[in-house]
Design an enzyme around this catalytic site. Sequence first.
Site, PDB file in Angstrom:
ATOM      1  N   HIS A 250     -15.628 -24.859 -27.428  1.00 23.32           N
ATOM      2  CA  HIS A 250     -16.967 -25.481 -27.448  1.00 23.32           C
ATOM      3  C   HIS A 250     -17.826 -25.028 -26.255  1.00 23.32           C
ATOM      4  CE1 HIS A 250     -15.616 -27.800 -30.791  1.00 23.32           C
ATOM      5  NE2 HIS A 250     -14.741 -28.481 -30.084  1.00 23.32           N
ATOM      6  N   ASP A 301     -12.849 -25.218 -37.222  1.00 22.54           N
ATOM      7  CA  ASP A 301     -12.623 -26.499 -36.546  1.00 22.54           C
ATOM      8  C   ASP A 301     -12.285 -27.655 -37.498  1.00 22.54           C
ATOM      9  OD1 ASP A 301     -12.644 -28.546 -34.684  1.00 22.54           O
ATOM     10  OD2 ASP A 301     -14.521 -28.018 -33.741  1.00 22.54           O
TER      11      ASP A 301
HETATM   12 ZN   LIG Z   1     -11.098 -29.003 -31.848  1.00 21.20          ZN
END
Ligand SMILES: [Zn+2]
Length: 428
Positions: A250, A301
């Site tokens: 991220h 994800d």
């Molecule tokens: Zn994750």
Amino acid sequence: VARVDVTGALEADDGDRSDPQDADALVLPGFVNAHSHAFQRALRGRVELRSAARPHDDFWAWRTTMYEDARRLEVDDVEALAAWAYADMLKAGFTTVGEFHYLHHDRGGRPFSVPEMSLALARAAAAVGIRLVVLETAYARGGPGRPLTEAQRRFAFSSAEEFLAHAARAREALAPLGAQVGLALHSVRACPRPFIEAVAAAAHAQELVLHVHACEQRRELEECLAEHGIGPIALLEAAGALGPRTTIVHGTHVDAEDIARLAAAGCTVCLTPSTERNLGDGLCPTAELVAAGVPLCVGTDSHARIDLVDELRSLEDHERLRMERRNVLVPPGGRLAHALIPAGTAAGARALGAAIEEDRVVVDMPIEGRAADAADAAIGLDAWLVGGSSRDVRDVVVAGRTVVSKGCLAADEGDIAARARRVLHKLA
Ligand SMILES: [Zn+2]
């Protein structure tokens, strides 16, 4: 056919007419899905509503529902959901997946005598034919000063030594199934500093990749600052967790100093744009990471969407919206493919320690392109990246073996869907 290498460069038609169907196709390297939580596929469509009782919805509210699922899943359920997600990945052109795996223990939070959940993931991957790297994930606490919740007991180990022994057992158990093992720290929220130090030292000593969720949510930064006096990236650096085998997942809220730390250490950053968008995480300063020389890779994800084209173009699209410019990530003198293809292929393979040289993905050439001419083929490739989808993927080869042919999986898709549906009914 027009062949594309991992830099996004094209070779003109090589004159191969052995399969006339391939005469006007793009042949791409294998793509890498560097961040997956397979079981979260079960949430697709079930979390797109706004409760009258709790009108404020965000990442933390979503997580509550995700935890409710995590509490209820048996080993067979995880295998069924993983086979479903991995089948869709293969059909989308992903030949390799990195499974960020923290659902370790039984429903009561007791460790299995063998790593059952890791084995379930490896069986699912082997059944559909995708290359798997299980990132065995360290988890220790509910947060700074917060005990584990009931759901989190399935994720947690009482010490770093216990976690590392589990990872070593998983490595041994998964090798016969052809799956690799790497290490992960769930987050600076879930791992206290001594835990981070021990796992980072083990990854370094064993030359294993190390992945960490970091800077996804502002609350994580605030809590880290309150506990340690520094932010998550600075803490990871101080604990010895940054290096060329480290991937930060991220990095949504990294600042200029964090970016300099990641660049100096040779880290990779994995973005998951479709999930970050779905969860309302925010926009990562991707252009600044690229300018500092930090390689980017991508993952689907939570798998609300499994489409590598969308994941890749969103890296660029989100930056256009954030910066009010065009071709933000494209190197000067280059094309869109030069920014996106490396993120989908070589950078992801490096982040997982996976070898994709014997993989390939065949895509229908969009009508803008012609395989016979490299310049035209480049337009076709960028047309696919801007306007195509994973549905254009025709054939997928993993380690020399054809696993998707003319859009159809070699494995039994009807059976995979039926098993996944049974789990969805149970969770509904
Ligand atoms: Zn994750």
